[in-house]
Design an enzyme around this catalytic site. Structure first.
Site, short mmCIF file in Angstrom:
data_model
loop_
_atom_site.label_atom_id
_atom_site.label_comp_id
_atom_site.label_asym_id
_atom_site.label_seq_id
_atom_site.Cartn_x
_atom_site.Cartn_y
_atom_site.Cartn_z
CG ASP A 578 -2.22 0.61 1.76
OD1 ASP A 578 -1.81 2.00 0.68
OD2 ASP A 578 -2.57 0.97 2.67
CG HIS A 579 2.96 4.38 -3.21
ND1 HIS A 579 4.39 4.61 -2.18
CD2 HIS A 579 3.20 4.31 -4.49
CE1 HIS A 579 5.36 5.25 -3.02
NE2 HIS A 579 4.94 4.95 -4.04
NE ARG A 580 -3.81 3.90 1.02
CZ ARG A 580 -5.30 3.85 1.71
NH1 ARG A 580 -5.97 4.48 2.21
NH2 ARG A 580 -5.87 2.25 2.44
#
Ligand code: CAO
Length: 606
Positions: A578-580
């Protein structure tokens, strides 16, 4: 045992509020601070908590009743010894005075608490704080901190903290609007934006709705002007003093009536005397929309704060739930019934439906799903989707749409580890336990999760929850569809125990006998297609986790050792993250570390 009459605590300037929800019934055991009823003014709804613990003997109110400070709500039968808060259980039934002081602690949670009482209970914690008070509804929600906030100031925080400095009216200069004093309550969520840039704002006009776990309230503008910028968005958490908006324009004038309340005194009754009267607004009853990011503002569902919180925890889109309470209000039972209907496949959320053929897609601004008469092109057969496929499909769809996925691919040299695995299986032939590469992968992943804790985490609003336990899920293919059983505390288990548990869980999965406990609590998931084939793939993260490891079939490949090619057994790894929460560099390091462990499993001990 003693009888305690719990009464409506100090709700400040507010005369009467309506009982809109009964949260307990006779026979219920309630704890101190447990919400008993929800009441509603024209500006806020709030829950009134119990000032004592005990068993509900009698409800003194019914839906629709109007109550005010001192009105009896509930009679409790309390264990005197357990009644530690006041140490005087009978005092509650002796009238509004002493009772108000005890219930006052509860009322301050609901936002009304700031009686001038200086008893410990009266000055107790106030999560919703004075700002949430319904009394504010009478004239101005922030001004509504009025008598209660001022009373509070007499014993703790100065109410004047909310008042911004008095400034001479001026034009064209930007004016910052900040969250007024909302008492002890921290991190209230913005659930509704009531204005947009370009709007002409009057003093006292409500700008946003915020919600604590016990009350929702509107925050008004302390000035007039044109809204230049909103500094917050739905879902943000705000505190007293936070900047929420900037006004400008020729009409930008700070409302002195709000800035200059009378000197706070415990008996003051109005902080906004002379101030513009707040425009009448419908009660804000919004749900935070984390599960419905595209939900439009307006037409928000009618439900109390605790019901909205309950719905959020379950991921239920409240605007899809039909309310059966008075005036269509959504009750906790409505949310439960909706959840059960979805779980049984009898109902479907819009989010799930929009991915189906014939469903929308419009919510994401996409083209509608193509409608094709397949039979025109040849014979077809229609099959209903099974229950598991419908549930996992809805989950996968949400995760795919809501999580910004990236996948890193890598290879791990498992030549030695595979030889060890084969030897282990020979040694344990009689035990009946078969070790597959997946057990080693679970153990190796635990080591990598320890080194890179952000992979064993979940996003919760603006916080990252880092798990200190190591529960690893594994995707299992069953005749009914995909399920993800979880090996709990994998860090405390050896390879043989993990193998045995996986085999038991996979067996239960195939027989459709997995219970919710078998499938919950994972911090990280592995999806292995190694027994089937393929090279790499892009697994979908199992929310609320933030990463998933996909593994395909190992192959013997020529690997250059610096001098010559060597035949090595290479395992393809595909890590989706998850790039967040995670960046590419961390993902590359995670894979490299995992590869190093799999290449030399002794490293797992380090
Ligand atoms: N490379 C080469 N061979 C592998 C391997 C790999 N990475 N992983 C497993 N194998 C071999 C095993 O050693 C076993 O070989 P033998 O039968 O010769 O001993 C064979 O493949 C079958 O293994 P398995 O699949 O029964 O066991 P497992 O522990 O690897 O997996 C389970 C168990 C339940 C995860 C698996 O059966 C399964 O359901 N996999 C599918 C998961 C899936 O669908 N993922 C996709 C999700 S996204 O849609």
């Amino acid at each position: 045992m003693a009888s305690i009459e719990v009464k409506v605590p100090d709700i400040g300037d507010f005369d009467e509020v309506s009982v809109i929800e009964l949260l307990v019934k006779p026979g219920d055991t309630v704890k101190t601070e447990q919400s008993l009823v929800t009441v509603e003014s024209d500006k806020a709804s709030m829950e009134i908590p119990s000032s004592a613990a005990g068993v509900v003997k009698e409800l003194k109110v019914k839906l629709g009743d109007k109550v005010k400070e001192g009105s009896a709500l509930v009679v409790l039968e309390a264990d005197v010894a357990a009644e530690t808060e006041s140490g005087r259980p009978e005092a509650a039934s002796s009238g509004a005075g002493p009772d108000a002081s005890r219930a006052g602690s509860g009322s301050s949670r609901a936002g009304s608490g700031a009686s001038s009482d200086s008893s410990p209970a009266g000055s107790g914690a106030s999560p919703a704080g004075a700002g949430a008070s319904p009394a504010g509804a009478g004239s101005s929600p922030a001004g509504s901190t009025s008598s209660r906030a001022e009373a509070a100031s007499a014993r703790s925080e100065p109410a004047s903290a909310r008042a911004e400095p008095v400034e001479a009216p001026r034009t064209n200069a930007p004016i910052e609007i900040r969250v007024p004093d909302i008492g002890d309550v921290k991190d209230v969520a913005v659930i509704e934006l009531l204005v947009k840039p370009g709007d002409t704002i009057k003093p006292e006009q409500s700008l946003v709705t915020v919600e604590s776990d016990k009350a929702s309230m509107e925050i008004p503008s302390s000035a007039a002007g044109t809204l230049k910028e909103l500094k917050i968005k739905v879902g943000d958490k705000v505190n007293t003093g936070d900047l929420i908006a900037v006004l400008e324009g020729p009409g930008a004038v700070r409302a002195e009536s709000i800035e200059a309340p009378p000197a706070p005194t415990p008996t003051s009754t109005s902080a906004s005397a002379g101030g513009a009267k707040a425009p009448e607004r419908k009660l804000p009853t919004a749900a935070l929309p984390p599960h419905e990011p595209s939900a439009p503002a307006g037409n928000l569902p009618h439900a109390s704060p605790s019901v909205r919180k309950f719905a959020r925890e379950l991921g239920v889109p409240l605007d899809e739930v039909k309310g059966t309470g008075p005036k269509g209000r959504i009750t906790q039972e409505d949310v439960q019934a909706f959840t059960q209907a979805v779980m049984k496949g009898e109902a479907s959320t819009r989010a799930a439906t929009s991915g189906k053929a014939g469903g929308g897609g419009e919510a994401l601004g996409l083209l509608p799903w193509p409608k094709v008469d397949f039979a025109k092109f040849g014979p077809v057969e229609r099959q209903d989707l099974g229950r598991i496929r419908k549930i996992s499909g809805a989950n996968l769809h949400r995760n795919w749409v809501m999580i910004p996925h990236v996948t890193n691919h890598d290879d791990a040299d498992i030549t030695e580890l595979e030889a060890f695995r084969v030897q282990l299986n020979k040694e344990n032939e009689k035990s009946g336990i078969k070790v597959t590469m997946l057990a080693f992968l679970i153990k190796a992943s635990v080591a990598a999760l320890k080194k890179f804790p952000q992979f064993n985490a979940s996003l919760d609003g603006e916080q990252l929850v880092l798990k200190q336990y190591y529960h690893v899920g594994f995707a299992a293919d069953t005749p009914n569809g995909l399920v993800v059983p979880v090996v709990k505390d994998a860090d405390k288990k050896g390879i043989l125990q993990i193998s045995q548990e996986m085999s038991d869980l996979a067996g239960k999965a195939r027989e459709g006998k997995l219970g919710p406990a078998d499938m919950s609590g994972a911090g990280f998931t592995i999806s292995s297609l190694g027994g089937i084939g393929g090279r790499y793939f892009t697994p979908i993260i199992n929310a609320p986790e933030v990463a998933i490891l996909g593994v395909c079939k190992s192959q013997t490949q020529p690997v250059w050792d610096g001098k010559q090619f060597q035949p090595r057994l290479m395992l393809p790894l595909s890590l989706s993250w998850d790039h967040r929460v995670i960046d590419g560099a961390a993902a590359a390091r995670f894979n490299a570390y995992l590869g190093a462990i799999l290449a030399d499993f002794r490293r797992v001990l380090l």
